[in-house]
Motif scaffolding. Structure first.
Motif, PDB file in Angstrom:
ATOM      1  N   MET A   1       0.840  -1.186   0.000  1.00 49.77           N
ATOM      2  CA  MET A   1       0.000   0.000   0.000  1.00 49.77           C
ATOM      3  C   MET A   1       0.884   1.248   0.000  1.00 49.77           C
ATOM      4  SD  MET A   1      -1.872   0.929   3.637  1.00 49.77           S
ATOM      5  CE  MET A   1      -2.093  -0.807   3.918  1.00 49.77           C
ATOM      6  N   PRO A   2       0.661   2.199  -0.932  1.00 47.05           N
ATOM      7  CA  PRO A   2       1.451   3.428  -0.901  1.00 47.05           C
ATOM      8  C   PRO A   2       1.088   4.202   0.368  1.00 47.05           C
ATOM      9  CG  PRO A   2      -0.262   3.559  -2.589  1.00 47.05           C
ATOM     10  CD  PRO A   2      -0.374   2.211  -1.951  1.00 47.05           C
ATOM     11  N   LEU A   3       2.094   4.758   1.048  1.00 44.82           N
ATOM     12  CA  LEU A   3       1.809   5.472   2.301  1.00 44.82           C
ATOM     13  C   LEU A   3       0.957   6.704   2.049  1.00 44.82           C
ATOM     14  CD1 LEU A   3       5.085   5.327   4.390  1.00 44.82           C
ATOM     15  CD2 LEU A   3       2.849   4.325   4.897  1.00 44.82           C
ATOM     16  N   SER A   4       1.355   7.447   1.041  1.00 44.08           N
ATOM     17  CA  SER A   4       0.647   8.686   0.708  1.00 44.08           C
ATOM     18  C   SER A   4       0.552   8.759  -0.805  1.00 44.08           C
ATOM     19  CB  SER A   4       1.438   9.900   1.184  1.00 44.08           C
ATOM     20  OG  SER A   4       1.671   9.811   2.561  1.00 44.08           O
ATOM     21  N   PHE A   5      -0.542   9.290  -1.268  1.00 47.32           N
ATOM     22  CA  PHE A   5      -0.682   9.437  -2.729  1.00 47.32           C
ATOM     23  C   PHE A   5      -1.664  10.560  -3.036  1.00 47.32           C
ATOM     24  CE2 PHE A   5      -3.540   6.136  -1.222  1.00 47.32           C
ATOM     25  CZ  PHE A   5      -4.737   6.422  -1.828  1.00 47.32           C
ATOM     26  N   THR A   6      -1.603  11.047  -4.288  1.00 45.60           N
ATOM     27  CA  THR A   6      -2.511  12.109  -4.728  1.00 45.60           C
ATOM     28  C   THR A   6      -3.234  11.663  -5.991  1.00 45.60           C
ATOM     29  OG1 THR A   6      -1.008  13.784  -3.850  1.00 45.60           O
ATOM     30  CG2 THR A   6      -2.683  14.548  -5.392  1.00 45.60           C
ATOM     31  N   GLU A  36      -3.206  10.654   3.018  1.00 41.31           N
ATOM     32  CA  GLU A  36      -2.023  10.396   3.863  1.00 41.31           C
ATOM     33  C   GLU A  36      -2.456   9.647   5.111  1.00 41.31           C
ATOM     34  OE1 GLU A  36      -0.221  14.159   4.786  1.00 41.31           O
ATOM     35  OE2 GLU A  36       0.472  14.470   2.732  1.00 41.31           O
ATOM     36  N   PRO A  37      -1.566   8.818   5.668  1.00 43.51           N
ATOM     37  CA  PRO A  37      -1.911   8.140   6.911  1.00 43.51           C
ATOM     38  C   PRO A  37      -2.164   9.167   8.023  1.00 43.51           C
ATOM     39  CG  PRO A  37       0.219   7.391   6.065  1.00 43.51           C
ATOM     40  CD  PRO A  37      -0.192   8.542   5.225  1.00 43.51           C
ATOM     41  N   ALA A  38      -3.089   8.875   8.921  1.00 45.00           N
ATOM     42  CA  ALA A  38      -3.423   9.781  10.035  1.00 45.00           C
ATOM     43  C   ALA A  38      -3.952   8.926  11.187  1.00 45.00           C
ATOM     44  CB  ALA A  38      -4.477  10.787   9.584  1.00 45.00           C
ATOM     45  N   PRO A  39      -3.998   9.482  12.394  1.00 48.63           N
ATOM     46  CA  PRO A  39      -4.505   8.694  13.532  1.00 48.63           C
ATOM     47  C   PRO A  39      -5.986   8.337  13.361  1.00 48.63           C
ATOM     48  CG  PRO A  39      -3.439  10.734  14.269  1.00 48.63           C
ATOM     49  CD  PRO A  39      -3.515  10.805  12.780  1.00 48.63           C
ATOM     50  N   GLY A  40      -6.743   9.163  12.642  1.00 44.10           N
ATOM     51  CA  GLY A  40      -8.171   8.899  12.396  1.00 44.10           C
ATOM     52  C   GLY A  40      -8.561   9.636  11.133  1.00 44.10           C
ATOM     53  N   SER A  95     -18.979  17.590 -10.713  1.00 44.49           N
ATOM     54  CA  SER A  95     -18.276  17.616  -9.416  1.00 44.49           C
ATOM     55  C   SER A  95     -18.669  16.418  -8.551  1.00 44.49           C
ATOM     56  CB  SER A  95     -18.523  18.931  -8.676  1.00 44.49           C
ATOM     57  OG  SER A  95     -19.880  19.038  -8.329  1.00 44.49           O
ATOM     58  N   SER A  96     -19.932  16.010  -8.581  1.00 44.26           N
ATOM     59  CA  SER A  96     -20.318  14.882  -7.711  1.00 44.26           C
ATOM     60  C   SER A  96     -19.773  13.567  -8.271  1.00 44.26           C
ATOM     61  CB  SER A  96     -21.825  14.825  -7.483  1.00 44.26           C
ATOM     62  OG  SER A  96     -22.493  14.497  -8.654  1.00 44.26           O
ATOM     63  N   ALA A  97     -19.689  13.458  -9.600  1.00 43.08           N
ATOM     64  CA  ALA A  97     -19.075  12.256 -10.197  1.00 43.08           C
ATOM     65  C   ALA A  97     -17.592  12.195  -9.836  1.00 43.08           C
ATOM     66  CB  ALA A  97     -19.251  12.264 -11.720  1.00 43.08           C
ATOM     67  N   ALA A  98     -16.927  13.353  -9.840  1.00 44.12           N
ATOM     68  CA  ALA A  98     -15.500  13.386  -9.478  1.00 44.12           C
ATOM     69  C   ALA A  98     -15.322  12.974  -8.019  1.00 44.12           C
ATOM     70  CB  ALA A  98     -14.929  14.782  -9.719  1.00 44.12           C
ATOM     71  N   ALA A  99     -16.260  13.385  -7.150  1.00 41.22           N
ATOM     72  CA  ALA A  99     -16.178  12.993  -5.732  1.00 41.22           C
ATOM     73  C   ALA A  99     -16.364  11.480  -5.597  1.00 41.22           C
ATOM     74  CB  ALA A  99     -17.240  13.738  -4.926  1.00 41.22           C
ATOM     75  N   ALA A 100     -17.329  10.933  -6.341  1.00 42.25           N
ATOM     76  CA  ALA A 100     -17.578   9.488  -6.262  1.00 42.25           C
ATOM     77  C   ALA A 100     -16.361   8.706  -6.754  1.00 42.25           C
ATOM     78  CB  ALA A 100     -18.814   9.130  -7.103  1.00 42.25           C
ATOM     79  N   VAL A 101     -15.833   9.112  -7.901  1.00 46.47           N
ATOM     80  CA  VAL A 101     -14.672   8.416  -8.477  1.00 46.47           C
ATOM     81  C   VAL A 101     -13.452   8.591  -7.559  1.00 46.47           C
ATOM     82  CG1 VAL A 101     -13.028   8.507 -10.420  1.00 46.47           C
ATOM     83  CG2 VAL A 101     -15.499   8.450 -10.858  1.00 46.47           C
ATOM     84  N   GLY A 102     -13.270   9.799  -7.022  1.00 43.27           N
ATOM     85  CA  GLY A 102     -12.129  10.060  -6.143  1.00 43.27           C
ATOM     86  C   GLY A 102     -12.176   9.191  -4.891  1.00 43.27           C
ATOM     87  N   GLY A 103     -13.342   9.122  -4.255  1.00 43.40           N
ATOM     88  CA  GLY A 103     -13.467   8.329  -3.027  1.00 43.40           C
ATOM     89  C   GLY A 103     -13.247   6.845  -3.285  1.00 43.40           C
ATOM     90  N   LEU A 104     -13.823   6.349  -4.372  1.00 43.09           N
ATOM     91  CA  LEU A 104     -13.657   4.914  -4.698  1.00 43.09           C
ATOM     92  C   LEU A 104     -12.192   4.599  -5.002  1.00 43.09           C
ATOM     93  CD1 LEU A 104     -16.809   4.443  -6.951  1.00 43.09           C
ATOM     94  CD2 LEU A 104     -16.405   3.338  -4.738  1.00 43.09           C
ATOM     95  N   LEU A 105     -11.546   5.488  -5.777  1.00 43.34           N
ATOM     96  CA  LEU A 105     -10.131   5.238  -6.113  1.00 43.34           C
ATOM     97  C   LEU A 105      -9.236   5.353  -4.883  1.00 43.34           C
ATOM     98  CD1 LEU A 105      -9.767   7.021  -9.557  1.00 43.34           C
ATOM     99  CD2 LEU A 105      -9.722   4.569  -9.109  1.00 43.34           C
ATOM    100  N   ALA A 106      -9.569   6.265  -3.973  1.00 49.22           N
ATOM    101  CA  ALA A 106      -8.775   6.402  -2.744  1.00 49.22           C
ATOM    102  C   ALA A 106      -8.795   5.076  -1.986  1.00 49.22           C
ATOM    103  CB  ALA A 106      -9.327   7.540  -1.884  1.00 49.22           C
ATOM    104  N   ALA A 107      -9.990   4.480  -1.874  1.00 52.29           N
ATOM    105  CA  ALA A 107     -10.107   3.192  -1.176  1.00 52.29           C
ATOM    106  C   ALA A 107      -9.341   2.109  -1.937  1.00 52.29           C
ATOM    107  CB  ALA A 107     -11.579   2.810  -1.056  1.00 52.29           C
ATOM    108  N   ASN A 108      -9.505   2.110  -3.253  1.00 55.49           N
ATOM    109  CA  ASN A 108      -8.894   1.039  -4.059  1.00 55.49           C
ATOM    110  C   ASN A 108      -7.363   1.116  -4.041  1.00 55.49           C
ATOM    111  OD1 ASN A 108      -9.498  -1.250  -5.633  1.00 55.49           O
ATOM    112  ND2 ASN A 108      -9.010  -0.130  -7.518  1.00 55.49           N
ATOM    113  N   VAL A 109      -6.829   2.337  -4.187  1.00 53.97           N
ATOM    114  CA  VAL A 109      -5.366   2.492  -4.181  1.00 53.97           C
ATOM    115  C   VAL A 109      -4.826   2.159  -2.782  1.00 53.97           C
ATOM    116  CG1 VAL A 109      -3.468   4.159  -4.423  1.00 53.97           C
ATOM    117  CG2 VAL A 109      -5.346   4.146  -6.084  1.00 53.97           C
ATOM    118  N   TYR A 110      -5.527   2.614  -1.749  1.00 49.99           N
ATOM    119  CA  TYR A 110      -5.073   2.352  -0.371  1.00 49.99           C
ATOM    120  C   TYR A 110      -4.910   0.850  -0.140  1.00 49.99           C
ATOM    121  CZ  TYR A 110      -4.736   2.576   4.691  1.00 49.99           C
ATOM    122  OH  TYR A 110      -4.292   2.443   5.992  1.00 49.99           O
TER     123      TYR A 110
END
Ligand code: HSE
Length: 307
Positions: A1-6, A36-40, A95-110
């Motif tokens: 898992m990459p520690l941090s990514f954009t 980025e990793p965070a306590p919560g 904008s809402s499609a970008a939010a949906a795609v961004g959130g899903l990709l964040a989970a997938n890349v993580y």
């Protein structure tokens, strides 16, 4: 898992006139999502929606991330999500499609990318309700996107870089729910046939680089006539853009933006749209955009890896 990514996720324009709920185009205007990793869970937002969007689990990006994690059978990870939003909200620019795609990709890349593109597309469509913005946000280019047997079926086509978009972005937003609420449940057969021919013409004209046919392909009878009254001056802005040389103009997605196609100088079209808006008491600004060929990508990778 990459520690941090954009992640970088493009805006999109849907419908493009005749292609209601089935045509979409990615645009070179982007939201960034730094993970980025965070306590919560932490959420920070800069740019569009910086003052208004939720910073809790009610945030659209977080909700999409939760759905992605649930699809993998994983928990929502403790991360900081830093959003830099450049896509205006509730203006028909995805904008809402970008939010949906961004959130899903964040989970997938993580979680090291267990979800395929098709699975991501299906989840994003589940969030949005229709695939015409999420497909270009994920894949880039010009997408024909429809639903078959409950799943999105998408074909991505290259969009000619010579064809640019002049977009009038009104100061006033328009909620998609309101813009869909004015649409009739049934339409006359003649209107359905009118749009079928034009949506087919859009795709064929693109393949043959017949830009001269786009003024016809961008005509619509299924949604725009019902939405014009929600966007003051919209009919006049479309007409002014065409008179100034645009290869067609249309309500971008559910509105409130108006987009025009240009293959030469954008300036006269932009000026004509601004004038028509002003004459009709509409305030806003104009963006000159191009298509985005790549779709959502990981920024830190050499060469910006598409996802
Ligand atoms: N195709 C959609 C509509 C786009 O016109 O309502 C907005 O999400």
């Amino acid at each position: 898992m990459p520690l941090s990514f954009t992640l970088q996720i493009p805006a999109s324009t849907a419908n493009l006139g005749a292609g209601f709920d089935c045509l979409g185009l990615a645009l070179n205007l982007y939201n960034l999502l730094r993970v980025e990793p965070a306590p919560g869970l932490r959420v920070s937002i800069e740019g569009e929606g910086g003052d208004t969007l939720a910073r809790s689990v009610n945030n659209r990006v977080v909700r999409a991330m939760q759905l992605g994690c649930a699809a993998m059978g994983k928990p929502l990870p403790p991360v900081s999500l830093q959003m830099t939003n450049r896509i205006p909200l509730a203006r028909g620019l995805g904008s809402s499609a970008a939010a949906a795609v961004g959130g899903l990709l964040a989970a997938n890349v993580y979680y090291d990318e267990p979800l395929s593109r098709d699975e991501l597309l299906a989840l994003a469509t589940q969030i949005e309700g229709h695939p015409d913005n999420v497909a270009p946000a994920l894949l880039g280019g010009f997408c024909v996107a429809t639903m078959a047997e409950g799943k999105p079926v998408v074909l991505r086509l290259d969009f000619p870089p010579a064809l640019r978009l002049v977009v009038f972005v009104p100061a006033a937003p328009l909620r998609t729910r309101q813009a869909r609420g004015v649409l009739p449940a049934k339409v006359p057969r003649a209107d359905a046939v009118f749009n079928l021919g034009r949506a087919a013409l859009w795709v064929a004209a693109l393949g043959e680089r017949r830009f001269d046919l786009l003024p016809f392909a961008t005509q619509d009878r299924l949604h725009q006539p019902y939405r014009f009254s929600l966007i003051p001056g919209s009919e006049q802005i479309i007409a002014a853009a065409i008179r100034a040389g645009a290869h067609g103009a249309f309500i971008s997605g559910a509105g409130s933006s108006i987009a025009a196609l240009a293959d030469q100088s954008c300036a006269p079209i932009a000026a004509a749209m601004q004038d028509a808006a002003q004459t009709n008491g509409q305030h806003g600004h104009v963006l000159e955009l191009q298509s985005d060929p790549t779709g959502a990508r990981l920024q830190d990778e050499p060469g910006n890896r598409p996802l």
